[in-house]
Design a protein around this motif. Structure first.
Motif, mmCIF file in Angstrom:
data_model
loop_
_atom_site.group_PDB
_atom_site.id
_atom_site.type_symbol
_atom_site.label_atom_id
_atom_site.label_comp_id
_atom_site.label_asym_id
_atom_site.label_seq_id
_atom_site.Cartn_x
_atom_site.Cartn_y
_atom_site.Cartn_z
ATOM 1 N N THR A 170 0.804 -1.218 0.000
ATOM 2 C CA THR A 170 0.000 0.000 0.000
ATOM 3 C C THR A 170 0.835 1.265 0.000
ATOM 4 O OG1 THR A 170 -0.158 -0.135 2.421
ATOM 5 C CG2 THR A 170 -1.955 -1.123 1.130
ATOM 6 N N ASP A 171 2.145 1.112 0.135
ATOM 7 C CA ASP A 171 3.057 2.263 0.069
ATOM 8 C C ASP A 171 4.401 1.771 -0.438
ATOM 9 O OD1 ASP A 171 5.120 4.305 1.205
ATOM 10 O OD2 ASP A 171 3.181 5.287 1.527
ATOM 11 N N SER A 172 5.077 2.625 -1.179
ATOM 12 C CA SER A 172 6.358 2.231 -1.768
ATOM 13 C C SER A 172 7.435 1.968 -0.727
ATOM 14 C CB SER A 172 6.842 3.313 -2.741
ATOM 15 O OG SER A 172 7.030 4.549 -2.062
ATOM 16 N N VAL A 173 7.232 2.410 0.511
ATOM 17 C CA VAL A 173 8.244 2.169 1.542
ATOM 18 C C VAL A 173 8.454 0.677 1.773
ATOM 19 C CG1 VAL A 173 7.866 4.363 2.725
ATOM 20 C CG2 VAL A 173 6.542 2.357 3.410
ATOM 21 N N ALA A 174 7.451 -0.133 1.448
ATOM 22 C CA ALA A 174 7.583 -1.580 1.645
ATOM 23 C C ALA A 174 8.720 -2.156 0.816
ATOM 24 C CB ALA A 174 6.275 -2.282 1.293
ATOM 25 N N PHE A 175 8.900 -1.645 -0.405
ATOM 26 C CA PHE A 175 9.938 -2.175 -1.279
ATOM 27 C C PHE A 175 11.329 -1.828 -0.753
ATOM 28 C CE2 PHE A 175 6.146 -1.670 -3.910
ATOM 29 C CZ PHE A 175 6.049 -2.943 -4.461
ATOM 30 N N ALA A 176 11.502 -0.623 -0.264
ATOM 31 C CA ALA A 176 12.805 -0.210 0.258
ATOM 32 C C ALA A 176 13.169 -0.966 1.528
ATOM 33 C CB ALA A 176 12.801 1.291 0.529
ATOM 34 N N ALA A 177 12.149 -1.475 2.214
ATOM 35 C CA ALA A 177 12.380 -2.188 3.475
ATOM 36 C C ALA A 177 12.425 -3.700 3.296
ATOM 37 C CB ALA A 177 11.297 -1.811 4.481
ATOM 38 N N GLY A 178 12.522 -4.182 2.074
ATOM 39 C CA GLY A 178 12.646 -5.612 1.841
ATOM 40 C C GLY A 178 11.467 -6.257 1.160
ATOM 41 N N GLY A 179 10.337 -5.549 1.083
ATOM 42 C CA GLY A 179 9.217 -6.030 0.286
ATOM 43 C C GLY A 179 8.359 -7.101 0.908
ATOM 44 N N ASN A 180 8.351 -7.234 2.227
ATOM 45 C CA ASN A 180 7.505 -8.237 2.874
ATOM 46 C C ASN A 180 6.085 -7.691 2.997
ATOM 47 O OD1 ASN A 180 6.233 -10.086 4.534
ATOM 48 N ND2 ASN A 180 7.903 -10.220 6.022
ATOM 49 N N PRO A 181 5.107 -8.260 2.295
ATOM 50 C CA PRO A 181 3.745 -7.719 2.337
ATOM 51 C C PRO A 181 2.970 -8.086 3.597
ATOM 52 C CG PRO A 181 3.768 -9.674 0.973
ATOM 53 C CD PRO A 181 5.197 -9.419 1.374
ATOM 54 N N TYR A 182 3.463 -9.072 4.353
ATOM 55 C CA TYR A 182 2.739 -9.531 5.533
ATOM 56 C C TYR A 182 2.997 -8.630 6.738
ATOM 57 C CZ TYR A 182 2.814 -13.544 2.438
ATOM 58 O OH TYR A 182 2.706 -14.343 1.327
ATOM 59 N N GLY A 183 4.130 -7.996 6.752
ATOM 60 C CA GLY A 183 4.511 -7.116 7.852
ATOM 61 C C GLY A 183 5.976 -6.764 7.722
ATOM 62 N N THR A 184 6.360 -5.629 8.243
ATOM 63 C CA THR A 184 7.757 -5.200 8.141
ATOM 64 C C THR A 184 8.664 -6.222 8.810
ATOM 65 O OG1 THR A 184 7.010 -2.899 8.259
ATOM 66 C CG2 THR A 184 9.353 -3.317 8.596
ATOM 67 N N SER A 185 9.763 -6.571 8.146
ATOM 68 C CA SER A 185 10.726 -7.500 8.729
ATOM 69 C C SER A 185 12.130 -6.970 8.518
ATOM 70 C CB SER A 185 10.578 -8.902 8.117
ATOM 71 O OG SER A 185 10.791 -8.870 6.729
ATOM 72 N N VAL A 186 13.024 -7.398 9.378
ATOM 73 C CA VAL A 186 14.378 -6.858 9.362
ATOM 74 C C VAL A 186 15.392 -7.977 9.556
ATOM 75 C CG1 VAL A 186 14.301 -6.371 11.840
ATOM 76 C CG2 VAL A 186 15.877 -5.092 10.393
#
Length: 224
Positions: A170-186
């Motif tokens: 739903t926001d391009s920030v997901a791609f920069a953060a690794g692209g996990n659609p289920y939840g931010t992961s690190v």
């Protein structure tokens, strides 16, 4: 006005202003501090979204000897000793719930599972239904089980009848953060530090937290 409100019906700004404040519970488990940091970023965003926020940790179940044998773990436990432990009552209070946990063999850590197993009474009374929930995770390599860990958490939420507010794309920030659609992961290195771009991870966490609060607002409007 956000797209969720357009989706669920015509809601005026005045009507939204009259809705009760959203309560957000951010529940984490962390041995080294990574998921505590994610929880803090989520707290900041949820506050910015106008929510009342509680940050709480899952009760520690590991023996003290195990904690003492790991300097990083011991230091984190000492640094966060004043963070309150979550109780089932905190989940009942919340409209939105955000979880953050490390992966343990592709699953949630036992400390979080142990806590979730205490929510049966609330579940039986239907008091966990229709809450907006979301989750984040970490592991020591990019494919170390982050997605499976989040999905394992969501399995419990489905049984509750909660509404999963995954960030998706739903926001391009997901791609920069690794692209996990289920939840931010690190990804966390052996030194205990994030191997990813922290600014990108923070942006993704904050988008996810704000989205979860907004979904909770929409659900509360439907029930009002």
């Amino acid at each position: 006005m956000g797209y969720l409100y357009r989706l669920f019906g015509n809601t005026s700004t005045k009507e939204m202003d009259n809705l009760p404040k959203i309560n957000t519970a951010i529940v984490y488990y962390s041995a080294g501090g990574t998921n505590y940091q994610l929880a803090q970023w989520a707290e900041e965003a949820a506050n910015e979204a106008g929510s009342e926020v509680r940050v709480m940790r899952a009760p520690e179940t590991a023996p003290q000897a195990a904690i003492d044998s790991n300097p990083g773990w011991k230091a984190h436990v000492e640094a966060t000793k004043d963070v309150p432990e979550v109780t089932p009552a905190d989940l009942e209070w919340a409209d939105a719930i955000i979880f953050s946990v490390p992966t343990r063999f592709g699953n949630m850590p036992g400390q979080m599972k142990n806590f979730l197993d205490t929510t049966g009474g609330l579940w039986a009374q239907g008091k966990l239904a229709n809450k907006a929930v979301s989750a984040m995770s970490s592991a020591q390599n990019p494919h170390g089980g982050q997605e499976a860990t989040i999905l394992s958490l969501y399995t419990t939420m489905y049984h509750w009848g909660a509404i999963v507010a995954a960030p998706g794309y739903t926001d391009s920030v997901a791609f920069a953060a690794g692209g996990n659609p289920y939840g931010t992961s690190v990804t966390v290195g052996q030194d205990g530090k994030m191997a990813d771009d922290e600014a990108a991870i923070k942006a993704a966490v904050q988008h996810q937290a704000k989205r979860t609060v907004k979904v909770a607002e929409a659900l509360k409007h439907l029930e009002a």
